[in-house]
Structure formats: C-alpha cells, structure tokens
Scaffold this motif. Sequence first.
Motif, PDB file in Angstrom:
ATOM      1  N   ALA A  57     -41.776 -63.527  79.289  1.00  0.00           N
ATOM      2  CA  ALA A  57     -40.922 -64.399  78.940  1.00  0.00           C
ATOM      3  C   ALA A  57     -39.540 -63.963  78.993  1.00  0.00           C
ATOM      4  O   ALA A  57     -38.584 -64.725  79.527  1.00  0.00           O
ATOM      5  N   HIS A  58     -39.218 -62.598  79.121  1.00  0.00           N
ATOM      6  CA  HIS A  58     -37.877 -61.923  79.404  1.00  0.00           C
ATOM      7  C   HIS A  58     -37.599 -62.249  80.900  1.00  0.00           C
ATOM      8  O   HIS A  58     -36.581 -62.676  81.297  1.00  0.00           O
ATOM      9  N   LYS A  59     -38.491 -62.015  81.802  1.00  0.00           N
ATOM     10  CA  LYS A  59     -38.431 -62.063  83.072  1.00  0.00           C
ATOM     11  C   LYS A  59     -38.153 -63.379  83.745  1.00  0.00           C
ATOM     12  O   LYS A  59     -37.455 -63.625  84.441  1.00  0.00           O
ATOM     13  N   SER A  60     -38.570 -64.464  82.979  1.00  0.00           N
ATOM     14  CA  SER A  60     -38.311 -65.835  83.299  1.00  0.00           C
ATOM     15  C   SER A  60     -37.440 -66.621  83.163  1.00  0.00           C
ATOM     16  O   SER A  60     -37.163 -67.723  83.145  1.00  0.00           O
ATOM     17  N   ARG A  61     -36.305 -65.623  82.184  1.00  0.00           N
ATOM     18  CA  ARG A  61     -35.349 -66.447  81.813  1.00  0.00           C
ATOM     19  C   ARG A  61     -34.288 -67.159  82.775  1.00  0.00           C
ATOM     20  O   ARG A  61     -33.616 -67.946  82.423  1.00  0.00           O
ATOM     21  N   ASP A  62     -34.365 -66.487  83.914  1.00  0.00           N
ATOM     22  CA  ASP A  62     -33.618 -67.143  85.104  1.00  0.00           C
ATOM     23  C   ASP A  62     -34.315 -67.959  86.026  1.00  0.00           C
ATOM     24  O   ASP A  62     -33.814 -68.228  87.057  1.00  0.00           O
ATOM     25  N   TRP A  63     -35.776 -68.307  85.611  1.00  0.00           N
ATOM     26  CA  TRP A  63     -36.425 -69.095  86.734  1.00  0.00           C
ATOM     27  C   TRP A  63     -35.996 -70.498  86.567  1.00  0.00           C
ATOM     28  O   TRP A  63     -35.228 -71.110  85.800  1.00  0.00           O
TER      29      TRP A  63
END
Length: 521
Positions: free
Chosen positions: A144-150
């Motif tokens: 979830a944290h990694k996807s914040r800029d997807w």
Amino acid sequence: MKCRTILWRSLLVIGVVLCFGGGLAIYYWPSTFSSLVEKHVVLSEGAESHKLWMEAPMQLTMLYYFFNLTNPEDITNPEKQLNFVEMGPYAFTQRIEKENVTWDSENSTVTFTQRDWYYFDPEMSKGSLDDEITSLSIPAVMAAHKSRDWNFWNKKALSLTLGQTSTITSTHTARELMFEGHEESLFTLANTFPADEPVPERFGWFFEFNGTNKEQTFTMGTGERDIKNIGRLWKFDGEEETGYFEGECGKVRGSLGHMWAPNIKKTSITMFIESLCRSVTLPYSGETVVQGIPAYKFTGDVKMMDNGTLDPSSACYCGEDGQDCLPVGGLNMSVCHRDTPIVISYPHFYLADPWYTQNITGMQPDPEKHSFYMSLEPTAGYPIDVRARTQLNVYLKPSSHISLLSEVREVIFPIMWTEGRAVMTPKLLALTHKMLAGETYGMMACASVLAVGVVLILVSGVLYWMSSRRDSAEIKRPPGEASGVAVPLMGTSSIPHGNKPWTDLEPTTEGGYRYTNGGPK
C-alpha cells in the motif's frame, strides 16, 4: 670525621638524583604508557590486535522483544486504543565473521565484509520460538505504501488483490517472524510478474540474514599513521556518503563500534549504525566500573531521535521539504528499508513525544531497561559494555485507494524492540586488567624511586646534623679530654719547688672551661 662527611654528602647526591629522576618519571610516565598502548592497539596485519579484531573481541548477544496485539478486532475502531503486551526476550548469540579482508597500508585502512551467524539461546530467553504473536501484516502495508504514487488503475488492481489475499493483522510464531519467515501469498503473486529483482516467497524480519554475507563493504582506519583514526569508518559500500540523506546527514561518520581511539575524552562519541543507515552521537553521561574496570559511559539522549526540532543540524533527516518529519522520539527510516514505512525509536517510546502513544496502551518506558548506552575503557578505547536498544515500528495510515486500509487509524504501530548486548571476552578482559595493572605498577615504581630519593636526602641531613654536633662538642672540650688523656687536677703539694701553683678547672658561662689562678707556669 672525614668518613662521616663523605657518607652524608654521597647520600645527599644520590638522593637528589633519585628525586629528580623519579619526578621526571612520574611526569612522563602517563605519556610513555599511552605511547605503549597506542603501539599495542594499532591494527596491522599479523599483529595481536589483528587476531583480536578478526575473532571479534566482544561476546555478542541479540535480544528480541515482540509486541503482541491483544485486540486486533479494534484496529479499525477509532473509539478504542490498541493494546500491546511485550513478549520475550528471544535471545540469540551472535558471531561475526570478517571476510574479503583487504589491507591498504598507503591509506592506513582495511576493507572487509561481514557474515553474521545467530544461535538461539534458550537459557537467556523467556518463552519459546513457537510462541504465537499477533502483529501487523507487513507485506500488505508495504504494498500500500509503495503504491501511493501509482496511477488509478494500478492502485485499483492492488486494492482488489489485497482484499482477496491479505488481512490487516496476522498471527505467526516468533521463529516465523524472525529468521525462518512464513509463506506470503502476496509475494508469491508478485513473482508471477516481471520485476527488476525477485521478491522472496517468505516474509520474516530477518529472513535470509542468518549465515548470509550481505556483501556490504566497510572501509575502516587502522591507526597506523594516525592513532586517532583507528576504528573510524571511512566508507560504507565503497562510498563516503550513504545516499539516503542530504548534506551532513548523509555522510559516513564515526566508528563501527568495534574499536575506538585510545585516550577517550569525557565529551561524546559517534558511531555508524548500519540498520539505521546513519551515524548517531552519544554524549558522555558519567563514570562507571564494569567487571572491575573503570570506564566512561556514553548514553543516547533525546537528540539521537530528533528530526530537527531540538537540534537544527538533524533537520536533513526529514527528507526534501521536511515531508518525512515526525515529532521528537521517532526517525523515519523508510528511505533505507525498501520504502517500507519504518519508524525507529527507543524501546517503549522512551523519551518520545506523547503523540506516539496517544492511540495505544501497554508501553512502559524505563531508562534502566530501555536506554541506549556504551561504556568504553578510556585508556585503550576498548568497548567493555554495550546495550544498543532500539525499537522497530511501522507508520500505519488510512489509505483512500486501498480498501483494506481505508478505515484503519493513524498510529505508529510497535512491532518489536531489540537489544544488542556486547561484553568483553575473557581473553580481552584479562589483557585489559594486565594493561591497567602495568599502568599502576609503573607509576608505583616511579613514585618508589622518588620516595627513596627523599629518604636518602633526609638520612643525609640527619648524618650532617650529627656530625656537626660532634665537631662542635670536641671544640668546646678541654685539650686533654679531647685527646682522650686525663688531665690531673693538681694542688700546691704536687708542684715542684720554685713553681707557681695552679688549681682545678672551673666551667665558664660560654660552655667551656678555664684555669683558676692564672693557670700553669
């Protein structure tokens, strides 16, 4: 009389020489001893110090304490606080092997890698590795944290995937959470897609750490040219900067904690901590005695966990524009932990802002149990007692694009705290005691020379006084007494006819004698 004079004069000369020599020895002995210590501790290939360094002169133990969440059903309930119970410690003895050692005599450095081994110690542990612990589901939070800029569609796809494969919390054994890891369906799914590097199919905080050489290189000073540089870390992974922080915050500074320069001062020490990707400074906190060895103690304070609030020079740890800044007491370490929202603090949020515990219960900070300190023997710079204590937390936030996390509260979720404990090996302890004894005995020998000189000077003074008194008494005695022949005290009947009689001697007021009636004729 001549022999007595020679004796006291000889004793006086010898006494003065011994006093002068002893005084000089006392004055120069500390610096002389320091030079001897420096020659002994300098790290060079084949020397005794090299053997100690390769063997790791400290007995290392890692203690792991986990926080068990007792009410996971309330993680989305803003009306209730999350309650945690500490479990452990789970103790492991640690052995460090230095590999790929390369000496650089021109720069007085040594470069090496490390392989760490961990062995479970049931006697020092409280509990079993099969204890079940409920904690945060880290893979889901990481994703979830990694996807914040997807983009929107990728976020939506991840949200659906997490909803089918993951939960917010999960329960696993202590061994699974540490070195053995547990199967993670999200990781298995991720490996079906092309990626720059494969994702491990199991998750554990220290999965694949045991017996693994992480191939991170350390370049450390040996002290051959300048003793002040012994143990100093010059490069980490071949670079003088970590690359994680800007400015001074990104520079590699301080010692690795294995060795320090001799003659430690009562100021502060700086060390580089690999797991924190940064250097920390411990101020001097007082003197102590460890296993009969006097030491200086350095203890981490609130500034060690500061992001610029108390110490402006720490503001560069907040990232660009300070977007990663947290209240005093926690360090955002996501940049050096694969973009996982990791927050480092002291155990139980010791010295931290109350903000960290406003939504949780079960924290019991105690300076005796939770402070971070290191005690160094000041003469040689040996670490003799280390308690490196830090806590690993995860910054949990509600996510508008991930349905699994849409209703969670914002909280710094405590995962575990660790204590890296290091004490001197019996071999190094014995060497240190011998070294300190040598310093003491050397000073005692110098003082003894000075004391003998003083005694000889005093004896020569006494002999001089006695000799002077005898000479004075001989001068004041009658000639006959002085010569050892009795002088007859004669009356007129003993004087031949025609001579004037003289009488007995009588004392004078000056302390001598005189003849009455004018003396003999």
